[in-house]
Motif scaffolding. Structure first.
Motif, short mmCIF file in Angstrom:
data_model
loop_
_atom_site.label_atom_id
_atom_site.label_comp_id
_atom_site.label_asym_id
_atom_site.label_seq_id
_atom_site.Cartn_x
_atom_site.Cartn_y
_atom_site.Cartn_z
N ASP A 76 -35.28 -37.25 34.28
CA ASP A 76 -35.59 -35.83 34.45
C ASP A 76 -34.46 -35.07 35.14
O ASP A 76 -34.71 -34.11 35.88
N SER A 77 -33.23 -35.53 34.95
CA SER A 77 -32.03 -34.82 35.42
C SER A 77 -32.01 -34.54 36.92
O SER A 77 -31.35 -33.62 37.38
N GLY A 78 -32.75 -35.34 37.68
CA GLY A 78 -32.71 -35.22 39.13
C GLY A 78 -33.95 -34.58 39.73
O GLY A 78 -34.32 -34.88 40.86
N ILE A 79 -34.61 -33.71 38.98
CA ILE A 79 -35.78 -33.02 39.53
C ILE A 79 -36.93 -33.99 39.73
O ILE A 79 -37.51 -34.10 40.81
N GLY A 80 -37.27 -34.72 38.68
CA GLY A 80 -38.33 -35.72 38.78
C GLY A 80 -37.96 -36.88 39.68
O GLY A 80 -38.81 -37.45 40.38
N GLU A 81 -36.67 -37.23 39.68
CA GLU A 81 -36.21 -38.34 40.51
C GLU A 81 -36.35 -38.00 42.00
O GLU A 81 -36.69 -38.86 42.82
N LEU A 82 -36.12 -36.73 42.35
CA LEU A 82 -36.34 -36.30 43.73
C LEU A 82 -37.83 -36.40 44.08
O LEU A 82 -38.19 -36.83 45.19
N ALA A 83 -38.69 -36.05 43.12
CA ALA A 83 -40.13 -36.19 43.34
C ALA A 83 -40.51 -37.66 43.54
O ALA A 83 -41.35 -37.99 44.39
N ASP A 84 -39.87 -38.55 42.77
CA ASP A 84 -40.12 -40.00 42.93
C ASP A 84 -39.72 -40.45 44.33
O ASP A 84 -40.43 -41.23 44.98
N ALA A 85 -38.55 -39.99 44.79
CA ALA A 85 -38.07 -40.37 46.11
C ALA A 85 -39.02 -39.87 47.21
O ALA A 85 -39.30 -40.58 48.18
N ALA A 86 -39.53 -38.64 47.03
CA ALA A 86 -40.48 -38.09 48.01
C ALA A 86 -41.77 -38.90 48.02
O ALA A 86 -42.34 -39.18 49.09
N THR A 87 -42.23 -39.32 46.84
CA THR A 87 -43.43 -40.17 46.76
C THR A 87 -43.20 -41.49 47.48
O THR A 87 -44.07 -41.97 48.23
N ALA A 88 -42.02 -42.08 47.26
CA ALA A 88 -41.70 -43.36 47.90
C ALA A 88 -41.64 -43.22 49.42
O ALA A 88 -42.13 -44.08 50.16
N LEU A 89 -41.05 -42.11 49.89
CA LEU A 89 -40.97 -41.90 51.34
C LEU A 89 -42.35 -41.64 51.93
O LEU A 89 -42.67 -42.12 53.03
N VAL A 104 -32.58 -42.68 55.16
CA VAL A 104 -32.45 -42.63 53.71
C VAL A 104 -31.04 -43.05 53.34
O VAL A 104 -30.06 -42.58 53.94
N ALA A 105 -30.93 -43.98 52.38
CA ALA A 105 -29.62 -44.46 51.94
C ALA A 105 -29.55 -44.43 50.42
O ALA A 105 -30.50 -44.80 49.74
N GLY A 106 -28.43 -43.95 49.89
CA GLY A 106 -28.29 -43.90 48.44
C GLY A 106 -26.86 -44.13 48.00
O GLY A 106 -25.91 -43.92 48.77
N TYR A 107 -26.73 -44.54 46.75
CA TYR A 107 -25.42 -44.81 46.16
C TYR A 107 -25.24 -43.95 44.91
O TYR A 107 -26.12 -43.92 44.04
N SER A 108 -24.13 -43.22 44.84
CA SER A 108 -23.77 -42.38 43.70
C SER A 108 -24.89 -41.35 43.41
O SER A 108 -25.21 -40.55 44.29
N PHE A 109 -25.48 -41.36 42.23
CA PHE A 109 -26.60 -40.45 41.93
C PHE A 109 -27.68 -40.55 43.00
O PHE A 109 -28.26 -39.54 43.41
N GLY A 110 -27.95 -41.75 43.48
CA GLY A 110 -28.94 -41.95 44.53
C GLY A 110 -28.56 -41.27 45.84
O GLY A 110 -29.42 -40.83 46.60
N ALA A 111 -27.24 -41.16 46.09
CA ALA A 111 -26.77 -40.45 47.28
C ALA A 111 -27.08 -38.96 47.17
O ALA A 111 -27.46 -38.31 48.14
N TRP A 112 -26.92 -38.41 45.97
CA TRP A 112 -27.23 -36.99 45.74
C TRP A 112 -28.73 -36.74 45.93
O TRP A 112 -29.12 -35.79 46.62
N ILE A 113 -29.55 -37.60 45.35
CA ILE A 113 -31.00 -37.46 45.53
C ILE A 113 -31.36 -37.61 47.01
O ILE A 113 -32.17 -36.86 47.56
N GLY A 114 -30.74 -38.58 47.67
CA GLY A 114 -31.02 -38.83 49.09
C GLY A 114 -30.70 -37.65 49.98
O GLY A 114 -31.47 -37.32 50.88
N MET A 115 -29.58 -37.00 49.71
CA MET A 115 -29.20 -35.84 50.53
C MET A 115 -30.16 -34.66 50.30
O MET A 115 -30.46 -33.90 51.22
N GLN A 116 -30.67 -34.53 49.07
CA GLN A 116 -31.67 -33.49 48.82
C GLN A 116 -32.97 -33.81 49.56
O GLN A 116 -33.63 -32.92 50.10
N LEU A 117 -33.32 -35.09 49.56
CA LEU A 117 -34.54 -35.51 50.26
C LEU A 117 -34.43 -35.20 51.75
O LEU A 117 -35.41 -34.77 52.38
N LEU A 118 -33.24 -35.42 52.31
CA LEU A 118 -33.02 -35.10 53.74
C LEU A 118 -33.40 -33.65 54.05
O LEU A 118 -33.99 -33.36 55.10
#
Length: 216
Positions: A76-89, A104-118
């Motif tokens: 989902d181009s990052g939008i849904g993935e951020l929702a997944d990360a919020a669910t996991a947290l 929160v720790a992330g690598y590459s794309f996961g780092a971008w999602i992680g910083m948004q989650l912060l």
């Protein structure tokens, strides 16, 4: 380590979880690289981040974003993935209501999602961002960044040139109240194939420094 199944907006989320021994054990969420580039929770960098936190007593969770492995849904181009990360947290926090810290720790794309989650979770105490793709995604949302953390990058990264990361780091360092550690590993590429020991060494040392300053 136990397999866990969470319920996200797109359906089942597949994860791996280890419980800390103390009732007040801190929690850590690990986010994997881009699903369309073969990223999944068992990627070597994601697994290494998982073990670094686990060894230090954290209750630690890594999971597959929607459409990866046995997680349902589609990219989902990052939008849904951020929702997944919020669910996991959310799940991590509800499972560990007395947790002393949240990371929160992330690598590459996961780092971008992680910083948004912060940005959505100001209660976060720290972050690890490995090879953040600052030239592919807009990181201007970090205003202000709510937590101190480590940004680790490869000096030979041709996917995300180091100068692109330095630009974001310089901006973050103008903020008061947080400290951004930025380390560049000479010779390391975006994929860390020959430099995984450096990830372990640098991230481990940073975590030890933070834990010593604020014991868990």
């Amino acid at each position: 380590m136990p397999e866990v199944v969470l319920t996200g907006a797109a359906g089942r989320i597949e994860g791996r979880y280890t419980q800390g021994k103390s009732p007040t054990a801190p929690i850590a969420l690990i986010l994997h690289p881009h699903p369309k580039a073969g990223g999944q929770m068992n990627h070597p960098v994601a697994v290494q981040l998982f073990h670094l936190f686990m060894k230090r007593g954290f209750s630690t969770l890594r999971f597959n974003f929607r459409g990866v492995g046995r997680s349902q849904g589609e990219f989902d181009s990052g939008i849904g993935e951020l929702a997944d990360a919020a669910t996991a947290l959310d799940w991590l926090q509800s499972t560990n209501p007395a947790a002393s810290q949240c990371w929160v720790a992330g690598y590459s794309f996961g780092a971008w999602i992680g910083m948004q989650l912060l940005m959505r979770r100001p209660e976060t105490d720290g972050f690890i961002s490995v090879s953040p793709p600052t030239n592919m995604y807009d990181f201007s949302f970090l205003a202000p960044c709510p937590a101190s953390g480590l940004i680790l990058h490869g000096g030979a990264d041709t996917v995300v040139p180091p100068v692109e990361v330095e630009r974001v780091v310089s901006k973050l360092r103008t903020q008061k109240g947080i400290v951004i550690d930025h380390e560049v590993v000479e010779g390391a590429s975006h994929f860390w194939a020959e430099h995984l020991p450096e990830v372990e060494k640098r991230v481990g040392a940073y975590l030890d420094k933070r834990i010593e300053a604020d014991p868990i």
